[in-house]
Design an enzyme around this catalytic site. Sequence first.
Site, PDB file in Angstrom:
ATOM      1  CG  HIS A 178      -2.384  18.405  20.360  1.00 46.51           C
ATOM      2  ND1 HIS A 178      -3.760  19.046  20.720  1.00 46.51           N
ATOM      3  CD2 HIS A 178      -2.112  18.590  19.146  1.00 46.51           C
ATOM      4  CE1 HIS A 178      -4.238  19.199  19.412  1.00 46.51           C
ATOM      5  NE2 HIS A 178      -3.372  18.942  18.686  1.00 46.51           N
ATOM      6  CG  HIS A 230      -2.135  23.716  25.708  1.00 45.48           C
ATOM      7  ND1 HIS A 230      -3.224  23.409  26.474  1.00 45.48           N
ATOM      8  CD2 HIS A 230      -2.227  22.943  24.771  1.00 45.48           C
ATOM      9  CE1 HIS A 230      -4.000  22.610  25.699  1.00 45.48           C
ATOM     10  NE2 HIS A 230      -3.351  22.371  24.571  1.00 45.48           N
TER      11      HIS A 230
END
Length: 285
Positions: A178, A230
């Site tokens: 992302h 993350h």
Amino acid sequence: MAVDRIIWKIILDFFVLACVSFPLLALMLWVKPYERGYFANDTSILLPYKEETISVGAVAGAGFAFMAATILTVEFTRDRQGKGVGEKFLSGSVLPGWVWESYQTIGVFTFGAACQQLTSDLAKYVVGRLRPHFIAVCRPYPIANSPLNSLGYIQDYICADNDGDRIKEARLSFPSSHASFSMYCAIFFIFYIQVKGKWRGSKLLRHGIQYAVLLTAWFVGLTRVQDHMHHWSDVTVGFLIGAIYACLVFVYVLKPKKYSALPMTWEEPQVPTNAPVLPRAVLAR
């Protein structure tokens, strides 16, 4: 012959894109990520599972749509201003110059996006870093008396959860795709607008838009940490990958003609015939 060259160029462009895109598809369909172990007291993977704020499809769709709309608008405007590359001929038909320039720019952008995505995804599968919510998704049970677990580093375990796809995703933390893709789009957009999006109406409008796009990419990366998808270092490396690829692709692959409006040949200034002729200076010996 010119028509043949253009057609072959388009065919080769799509072939190269396919060569870069196929490994991405192969990773998702047939490759298993490296099954990394974990420490029993590792609190960085104990966070609860949360639904992601921004999905992969939303980032990819918005990024490509935004860049395509930007490129088409800028190239069409430049063509109307007389700054285009001129018409092309394709299969006996006249192709407007702004359409050809848009095709090339969007193609280069897509090629760079595929390259940075392949770089990020390859690292994911090779490293196999566990996401912050790994324990919540996997619910691992260490194998008792296994010699692989004797030093406190659990390597021999089974997951109580049977959702194979979600467990696979829980092993793909490093780096953040992302963050990589969003930063790639932002830097490519900033460079492209800086070179081709000239407008004399306001000094700060263009830079304000560039900052807004950069801030959007920054926000996308922050949501990945907020959503427990993350670690912060995954997002940092993702940002770096995206920024590096955007710079390299824009400068060395796209190679925009920044000064195309300048004359291509040097012309000596015309001296009036009735102008007085001055004697040349004598060179000192």
